[in-house]
Design a protein around this motif. Structure first.
Motif, PDB file in Angstrom:
ATOM      1  N   ASN A  19       0.821  -1.212   0.000  1.00 24.81           N
ATOM      2  CA  ASN A  19       0.000   0.000   0.000  1.00 24.81           C
ATOM      3  C   ASN A  19       0.854   1.262   0.000  1.00 24.81           C
ATOM      4  O   ASN A  19       0.507   2.269  -0.619  1.00 24.81           O
ATOM      5  N   ALA A  20       2.012   1.194   0.679  1.00 29.73           N
ATOM      6  CA  ALA A  20       2.942   2.334   0.658  1.00 29.73           C
ATOM      7  C   ALA A  20       3.447   2.571  -0.770  1.00 29.73           C
ATOM      8  O   ALA A  20       3.550   3.719  -1.223  1.00 29.73           O
ATOM      9  N   TYR A  22       1.826   1.700  -3.519  1.00 29.39           N
ATOM     10  CA  TYR A  22       0.671   2.208  -4.275  1.00 29.39           C
ATOM     11  C   TYR A  22       0.542   3.725  -4.093  1.00 29.39           C
ATOM     12  O   TYR A  22       0.411   4.484  -5.055  1.00 29.39           O
ATOM     13  N   LYS A  23       0.614   4.175  -2.831  1.00 30.88           N
ATOM     14  CA  LYS A  23       0.447   5.608  -2.549  1.00 30.88           C
ATOM     15  C   LYS A  23       1.560   6.434  -3.183  1.00 30.88           C
ATOM     16  O   LYS A  23       1.340   7.567  -3.610  1.00 30.88           O
ATOM     17  N   GLU A  24       2.761   5.870  -3.223  1.00 30.61           N
ATOM     18  CA  GLU A  24       3.901   6.580  -3.830  1.00 30.61           C
ATOM     19  C   GLU A  24       3.730   6.705  -5.348  1.00 30.61           C
ATOM     20  O   GLU A  24       4.075   7.726  -5.948  1.00 30.61           O
ATOM     21  N   CYS A  26       0.766   6.149  -7.338  1.00 34.48           N
ATOM     22  CA  CYS A  26      -0.542   6.337  -7.996  1.00 34.48           C
ATOM     23  C   CYS A  26      -0.729   7.719  -8.619  1.00 34.48           C
ATOM     24  O   CYS A  26      -1.533   7.877  -9.532  1.00 34.48           O
ATOM     25  N   ASN A  27       0.025   8.717  -8.146  1.00 37.12           N
ATOM     26  CA  ASN A  27      -0.109  10.056  -8.752  1.00 37.12           C
ATOM     27  C   ASN A  27       0.722  10.224 -10.018  1.00 37.12           C
ATOM     28  O   ASN A  27       0.614  11.239 -10.696  1.00 37.12           O
ATOM     29  N   ASN A  45     -12.545   1.296  -4.268  1.00 41.26           N
ATOM     30  CA  ASN A  45     -11.520   1.952  -5.086  1.00 41.26           C
ATOM     31  C   ASN A  45     -11.406   1.204  -6.417  1.00 41.26           C
ATOM     32  O   ASN A  45     -11.016   0.053  -6.456  1.00 41.26           O
ATOM     33  N   ASP A 190       8.892   5.042   3.604  1.00 36.36           N
ATOM     34  CA  ASP A 190       9.142   6.219   2.756  1.00 36.36           C
ATOM     35  C   ASP A 190      10.364   6.045   1.866  1.00 36.36           C
ATOM     36  O   ASP A 190      10.311   6.281   0.661  1.00 36.36           O
ATOM     37  N   THR A 193       9.874   3.183  -0.806  1.00 41.90           N
ATOM     38  CA  THR A 193       8.981   3.481  -1.932  1.00 41.90           C
ATOM     39  C   THR A 193       9.589   4.518  -2.874  1.00 41.90           C
ATOM     40  O   THR A 193       9.396   4.450  -4.086  1.00 41.90           O
TER      41      THR A 193
END
Length: 275
Positions: A19-20, A22-24, A26-27, A45, A190, A193
């Motif tokens: 998930n970390a 993914y968050k890194e 996805c933008n 989602n 952090d 990722t």
């Protein structure tokens, strides 16, 4: 092909590391993830696909998403993991697709006298380490430009399972285990990722060791992290598995990342404000 259109599928996208990642990503990319249990938070989602490692065929997910990049952060039943990665390798062989596999320092847990580098031979005494080696060996048969093996040491981070366990132990007055003779390197979600983002962005392949570029004793590290938590007396339980120092550390020698992506174990400690 524009960078933004690169389609990425994160297997194990609902887990801590998945998930970390993914968050890194996805933008920046067209990013998808799989989830197994955490239905409420992920089923709504549109970027997340349900996948049960033990019941579903991974090929169906791959054919539905058609990713150009697969990031495997899957955890679960070992036999099922081997079968799934076998199918992933078959898929990658036929398609325009590459895999980034999250492996572990445990692939070297037999070699306790030294830190390990990318090209060292893997050998493990643990079931977990042997599983990772088995999957690494499958991937090493792929063309070199289609796979990257990312060996990761212990991962910390404010929402990491390790830190959560430490907080729980503090609240319950339970002992926190430390291994005084264990020398290791570390990372957090952090840093990890950001490094993975760089590797995918630059189409890097091969074997990478993604941890701090220096080493620390497990006991010293945990005590320093605990000091960041606040002023209380955590109960420390020292576990001696051996009388000599042993290493469980993956250091880069062949495939070094740019300076801005390198870090020390102190950076990881300084990052922890465990409130």
């Amino acid at each position: 092909m524009k960078l933004e259109t690169k389609k990425i599928l994160i297997l194990g996208g609902s887990g801590f590391i998945g998930n970390a990642i993914y968050k890194e990503l996805c933008n920046y990319f067209d990013t998808y993830g799989t989830y197994c249990h955490a239905a409420n938070s992920f089923s709504s989602n549109k970027q997340f696909v349900h996948y049960n490692l033990e019941e579903d065929d991974i090929v169906e997910v791959l054919e539905a998403v058609k990713p150009q990049v697969i990031v495997s952060a899957l955890r679960g039943n070992f036999a099922a993991l081997v079968i799934a990665h076998n199918h992933i390798v078959e898929y990658i062989t036929k398609e325009d697709c590459k895999i980034y596999f999250i492996s572990s320092a445990n692939v070297f847990d037999t070699y306790s006298k030294y830190p390990s580098y990318e090209m060292d031979k893997t050998l493990s005494e643990s079931v977990y380490g042997r599983l990772k080696i088995k999957i690494e060996n499958m991937l090493l048969r792929l063309p070199k430009d289609k796979m990257a093996i990312l060996r990761v040491p212990m991962v910390f981070g404010n929402s990491s399972p390790r830190i959560k366990e430490m907080k729980k132990a503090i609240i319950e007055n339970a002992p926190i285990e430390v291994f005084p003779n264990l020398i290791l390197n570390v990372t957090n979600d952090d840093k990890l990722t950001q490094q993975i983002h760089y590797l995918i962005n630059r189409n890097k392949t091969g074997i990478y060791h993604l941890g701090s570029n220096d080493l620390t004793h497990h006991e010293d590290f945990i005590k320093e992290v605990l000091e960041r938590v606040g002023n209380f007396n955590a109960i420390i339980k020292r576990v001696y598995t051996t009388n000599e120092d042993r290493y469980l550390a993956v250091l880069p020698k062949t495939n070094k990342l740019p300076k801005n992506l390198q870090f020390t174990f102190q950076d990881i400690i300084d990052h922890h404000v465990l409130n």
